[in-house]
Design a protein around this motif. Structure first.
Motif, PDB file in Angstrom:
ATOM      1  N   ALA A 255       0.835  -1.205   0.000  1.00 50.45           N
ATOM      2  CA  ALA A 255       0.000   0.000   0.000  1.00 50.45           C
ATOM      3  C   ALA A 255       0.865   1.249   0.000  1.00 50.45           C
ATOM      4  N   ARG A 256       1.962   1.230   0.743  1.00 55.96           N
ATOM      5  CA  ARG A 256       2.865   2.376   0.768  1.00 55.96           C
ATOM      6  C   ARG A 256       3.534   2.560  -0.585  1.00 55.96           C
ATOM      7  N   ALA A 257       3.892   1.443  -1.237  1.00 56.04           N
ATOM      8  CA  ALA A 257       4.479   1.523  -2.567  1.00 56.04           C
ATOM      9  C   ALA A 257       3.474   2.094  -3.566  1.00 56.04           C
ATOM     10  N   ALA A 258       2.209   1.689  -3.444  1.00 53.37           N
ATOM     11  CA  ALA A 258       1.173   2.205  -4.336  1.00 53.37           C
ATOM     12  C   ALA A 258       0.983   3.703  -4.147  1.00 53.37           C
ATOM     13  N   ARG A 259       1.033   4.159  -2.901  1.00 54.58           N
ATOM     14  CA  ARG A 259       0.892   5.600  -2.644  1.00 54.58           C
ATOM     15  C   ARG A 259       2.105   6.361  -3.178  1.00 54.58           C
ATOM     16  N   TYR A 260       3.277   5.745  -3.069  1.00 53.16           N
ATOM     17  CA  TYR A 260       4.485   6.373  -3.636  1.00 53.16           C
ATOM     18  C   TYR A 260       4.346   6.533  -5.142  1.00 53.16           C
TER      19      TYR A 260
ATOM     20  N   SER B  12       6.688  17.562   0.485  1.00 53.99           N
ATOM     21  CA  SER B  12       5.690  16.488   0.458  1.00 53.99           C
ATOM     22  C   SER B  12       6.180  15.222  -0.216  1.00 53.99           C
ATOM     23  N   ARG B  13       7.450  15.162  -0.576  1.00 49.66           N
ATOM     24  CA  ARG B  13       7.953  13.959  -1.240  1.00 49.66           C
ATOM     25  C   ARG B  13       7.918  12.767  -0.279  1.00 49.66           C
ATOM     26  N   PRO B  14       7.505  11.598  -0.754  1.00 46.36           N
ATOM     27  CA  PRO B  14       7.357  10.431   0.127  1.00 46.36           C
ATOM     28  C   PRO B  14       8.630  10.065   0.881  1.00 46.36           C
ATOM     29  N   THR B  15       9.803  10.230   0.246  1.00 45.22           N
ATOM     30  CA  THR B  15      11.042   9.895   0.939  1.00 45.22           C
ATOM     31  C   THR B  15      11.368  10.908   2.033  1.00 45.22           C
ATOM     32  N   VAL B  16      10.803  12.109   1.922  1.00 39.91           N
ATOM     33  CA  VAL B  16      11.028  13.141   2.929  1.00 39.91           C
ATOM     34  C   VAL B  16      10.047  12.985   4.090  1.00 39.91           C
ATOM     35  N   THR B  17       8.774  12.733   3.777  1.00 41.45           N
ATOM     36  CA  THR B  17       7.749  12.624   4.810  1.00 41.45           C
ATOM     37  C   THR B  17       7.782  11.281   5.540  1.00 41.45           C
ATOM     38  N   GLY B  18       8.498  10.308   4.972  1.00 44.29           N
ATOM     39  CA  GLY B  18       8.509   8.976   5.562  1.00 44.29           C
ATOM     40  C   GLY B  18       7.365   8.108   5.082  1.00 44.29           C
ATOM     41  N   ALA B  19       6.635   8.570   4.048  1.00 41.71           N
ATOM     42  CA  ALA B  19       5.535   7.772   3.501  1.00 41.71           C
ATOM     43  C   ALA B  19       6.033   6.463   2.915  1.00 41.71           C
TER      44      ALA B  19
ATOM     45  N   LEU C  83      11.562   1.240  -0.834  1.00 38.36           N
ATOM     46  CA  LEU C  83      11.777   1.747  -2.183  1.00 38.36           C
ATOM     47  C   LEU C  83      12.713   0.825  -2.963  1.00 38.36           C
ATOM     48  N   ARG C  84      13.720   0.297  -2.276  1.00 37.55           N
ATOM     49  CA  ARG C  84      14.621  -0.651  -2.946  1.00 37.55           C
ATOM     50  C   ARG C  84      13.882  -1.938  -3.303  1.00 37.55           C
ATOM     51  N   ALA C  85      12.960  -2.370  -2.443  1.00 37.53           N
ATOM     52  CA  ALA C  85      12.170  -3.563  -2.755  1.00 37.53           C
ATOM     53  C   ALA C  85      11.292  -3.320  -3.980  1.00 37.53           C
ATOM     54  N   LEU C  86      10.706  -2.131  -4.071  1.00 36.57           N
ATOM     55  CA  LEU C  86       9.910  -1.781  -5.245  1.00 36.57           C
ATOM     56  C   LEU C  86      10.782  -1.740  -6.486  1.00 36.57           C
TER      57      LEU C  86
END
Length: 324
Positions: free
Chosen positions: A15-20, A99-106, A112-115
């Motif tokens: 789900a986090r990958a999908a939001r990213y 608001s970038r996902p890597t900045v907010t911790g999303a 991200l490496r797994a994706l």
């Protein structure tokens, strides 16, 4: 982390990958862009080979899908490489990074490496299993070179003294997308005959990407932040001429090709109008600088839609298509 917490984290990862992906690679926009990027080269190659109607088969489906996956891999690689830089930009107050996902911790770097691993496996698997020799070589070799581009900009002096110019130099790697489309054509139909139009066709996407890259990184001096822009490196007056130069180069590459494949006046006129709008916007900003006038990215997008999106549409309308 306890075993239960670890399992919960793994369960949330998709789900986090999908939001990213939705935030950084919106499918509604970038999936069509990837497909068009592939078809704008692939279908022109068919037209240059004298094929009518044009043909879209299984290899073309793999090629279009692989191009989308390749662009997603580049997006992920970019975020992994620049994660620390993005955090610094956000801390410095640059709104585009907060608001970038890597900045907010999303999404975390391991997620991200797994994706990245899953996307790479799908990309390489599709080409190694279902592609011919040309697709296999182009997919593996092209991705390796683009991956290297994120770790070494090939022009080290530019990387140290003028980071935006190093990013611009890296856009040359877009040619590997064109070479991949050529490889798909070769596997589907065999080698194309020697023609002088292949070189401008393969180079045109590089010029188109450079229009977007330069147009979106121009600001007035009072709006500059720690973010590296072309206006900071070259001055806003000089930077405003970069998109103009690349639009002219793009037209110089695309217009003769469109004439060679017999598209007629429609596409050529639309291309020239879109180019004129882009050039006018840049010159207006240079003559009457304003914060609103510096927003040149929208004009670059319009040009890209007409130049590269219009090409396969015009070809399909002119020749028709056979699904086989």
């Amino acid at each position: 982390m306890s075993r239960t917490a670890r399992f919960r984290s793994l369960g949330r990862a998709p789900a986090r990958a999908a939001r990213y992906i939705q935030a950084m690679f919106p499918p509604a926009v970038l999936v069509p862009v990837g497909i068009v990027q592939f078809l704008s080269v692939y279908l022109v190659l068919e037209a240059l080979a004298g094929m009518s109607p044009l043909r879209l088969g299984g290899r073309a489906v793999i090629g279009a899908g692989s191009t989308v996956l390749w662009t997603l891999l580049i997006r992920i690689d970019d975020d992994l490489t620049d994660a620390d830089h993005d955090a610094r930009m956000a801390a410095a107050g640059d709104a585009r990074y907060r608001s970038r996902p890597t900045v907010t911790g999303a999404i975390t770097r391991p997620e991200l490496r797994a994706l990245q691993t899953a996307t790479l496996a799908l990309f390489l698997g599709a080409n190694l299993v279902f592609g011919g020799w040309a697709m296999r070589v182009a997919a593996v070799g092209g991705y390796v070179v683009t991956w290297m581009g994120f770790r070494w900009f090939f022009i080290d002096r530019l990387r140290q003294s003028a980071p935006p110019m190093a990013f611009l130099a890296r856009k040359i790697l877009t040619v590997f997308f064109s070479l991949y489309a050529l490889a798909v054509f070769v596997d589907a139909f065999g080698p194309i005959g020697v023609t002088c139009w292949i070189i401008p066709l393969l180079l045109a996407p590089c010029a188109g990407v450079a229009v977007w890259e330069t147009a979106r990184k121009i600001r007035l001096p009072e709006d500059e932040t720690a973010y590296q822009t072309y206006s900071k490196a070259l001055g806003w007056r000089m930077a405003a001429l970069l998109p103009v130069a690349f639009v002219i180069l793009s037209v110089f590459l695309l217009l003769p090709v469109s004439v060679a494949i017999g598209l007629g006046r429609g596409y050529g006129v639309a291309l020239l109008i879109a180019a004129a709008v882009m050039v006018a916007a840049c010159l207006r900003f240079r003559v009457r600088p304003s914060r609103g006038g510096a927003r040149l990215g929208g004009y670059a997008q319009l040009y890209g839609v007409v130049a590269h999106g219009g090409l396969p549409i015009a070809l399909l309308a002119h020749h028709g298509v056979l699904l086989a």
